[in-house]
Design a protein around this motif. Sequence first.
Motif, mmCIF file in Angstrom:
data_model
loop_
_atom_site.group_PDB
_atom_site.id
_atom_site.type_symbol
_atom_site.label_atom_id
_atom_site.label_comp_id
_atom_site.label_asym_id
_atom_site.label_seq_id
_atom_site.Cartn_x
_atom_site.Cartn_y
_atom_site.Cartn_z
ATOM 1 N N LEU A 183 0.960 -1.081 0.681
ATOM 2 C CA LEU A 183 -0.008 0.161 -0.437
ATOM 3 C C LEU A 183 0.893 1.195 -0.390
ATOM 4 N N SER A 184 1.120 2.199 -0.764
ATOM 5 C CA SER A 184 1.553 2.962 -1.402
ATOM 6 C C SER A 184 1.432 4.584 -1.669
ATOM 7 N N SER A 185 -0.178 4.095 -1.753
ATOM 8 C CA SER A 185 -0.982 5.366 -1.905
ATOM 9 C C SER A 185 -0.859 7.043 -0.788
ATOM 10 N N ASP A 186 -1.233 7.740 -1.242
ATOM 11 C CA ASP A 186 -1.410 8.843 0.063
ATOM 12 C C ASP A 186 -2.705 8.780 0.951
ATOM 13 N N LEU A 187 -2.579 8.795 1.163
ATOM 14 C CA LEU A 187 -3.808 8.377 2.506
ATOM 15 C C LEU A 187 -3.785 10.565 2.592
ATOM 16 N N ARG A 208 3.859 5.925 2.924
ATOM 17 C CA ARG A 208 4.778 7.092 3.124
ATOM 18 C C ARG A 208 4.095 8.413 3.322
ATOM 19 N N SER A 209 2.282 8.192 3.205
ATOM 20 C CA SER A 209 1.719 10.115 4.133
ATOM 21 C C SER A 209 0.506 9.554 3.530
ATOM 22 N N LYS A 229 8.051 3.301 6.090
ATOM 23 C CA LYS A 229 8.636 3.937 5.444
ATOM 24 C C LYS A 229 7.704 4.880 5.458
ATOM 25 N N LEU A 230 6.944 5.282 6.618
ATOM 26 C CA LEU A 230 5.738 6.379 6.307
ATOM 27 C C LEU A 230 6.864 7.500 7.068
ATOM 28 N N ALA A 252 9.177 6.737 10.148
ATOM 29 C CA ALA A 252 9.887 7.097 9.558
ATOM 30 C C ALA A 252 10.573 8.417 9.650
ATOM 31 N N THR A 253 9.598 9.080 9.785
ATOM 32 C CA THR A 253 9.316 10.856 10.794
ATOM 33 C C THR A 253 9.425 10.316 12.563
#
Length: 331
Positions: A183-187, A208-209, A229-230, A252-253
């Motif tokens: 799942l890589s789409s920005d939510l 990621r986002s 990877k978020l 990640a952040t």
Amino acid sequence: MFSIKGPECSTQIESYSFFNCTSLKNITLKISCLGNSSFENCYDLTSVILSDELKQFEMRCFYNCHSLSISIQNLENITLIGESSFENCFNLQKVQMNINCPIDKNSFKNCKNLSSIELTGNISSIGISAFENCCNLKTATISDNITIIDEKAFSDCSCLETLNIPENLIKIKSHAFSNCLNLSSDLVFPKTLVEINPYSFYRCINLRSIVILSNGISIRSSSFKNCSKLNSVTYYGIDRPYYYGKPFENIATKYAFVTENYSTFCDLDIRLIGYSSPSKPFSRSMKFTKSLPFSLSEEFSHSNAFSSTDYFSLSNEFTKSSYFKPTLIFT
């Protein structure tokens, strides 16, 4: 092996009509309702032609039809998707339906070759484990009328890449999207959302986002744990969110962008999205009003949460944003 063609005058197939008919290969049906377990354990059933008159799939109607390799498309105004109705249909390929009912639990569980779903209509909820372990599902387009995504609804859909979050969603239950590894789409979570439950997005390692538009949302423990990877978390609510435990453990952040100068956001440090003047942060009474000029913080404008170094114009509209429209931001 044998085939059947449903009678023209019949309105339904009764419960257990073809239960354990293991040699059945092909069926053509012009009916409105499939009864409970009507084709359960028809292991060799490969082809089904369904008319547009069909409105109800009762409990376990195609349960364990392992060889059923069809695409269910262009069915309108479905009024019943029963529990386990297509569970273990390993070769089901595509589902495109207009549905005016909840999707019951286990409905499409273990449909391992299902690659895409498109669900429109007045769907109130997606039930427990409805699409669990659909391990080749890549795209999910679901109705904006959905208010609840239940426990494990899409758990272990390891190939799922793109997903839209319904605009009227209220609750995401535990493990709803856990182990969706691709799942890589920005939510973007809507203003209506009040609750993200434990492990909802656990181990979505390519996510990621996320952007949260709702105010005072409840974010439970481990909701985004191990989303390694978020690297972008943005919160546009007024009030500090409620949280339990560590929702963002091992991401990640280390910080979230927020509108208020909170001490922390859940278990993350905070950075401000912007200022109402060069040195004055947003305040509860002034932020997100179209009449008040303000600018993005330099840190936010350079971040992964925003795609540009540009500031807001005097009309308070994004000049270059790849994530959301001004209408979603301002109140």
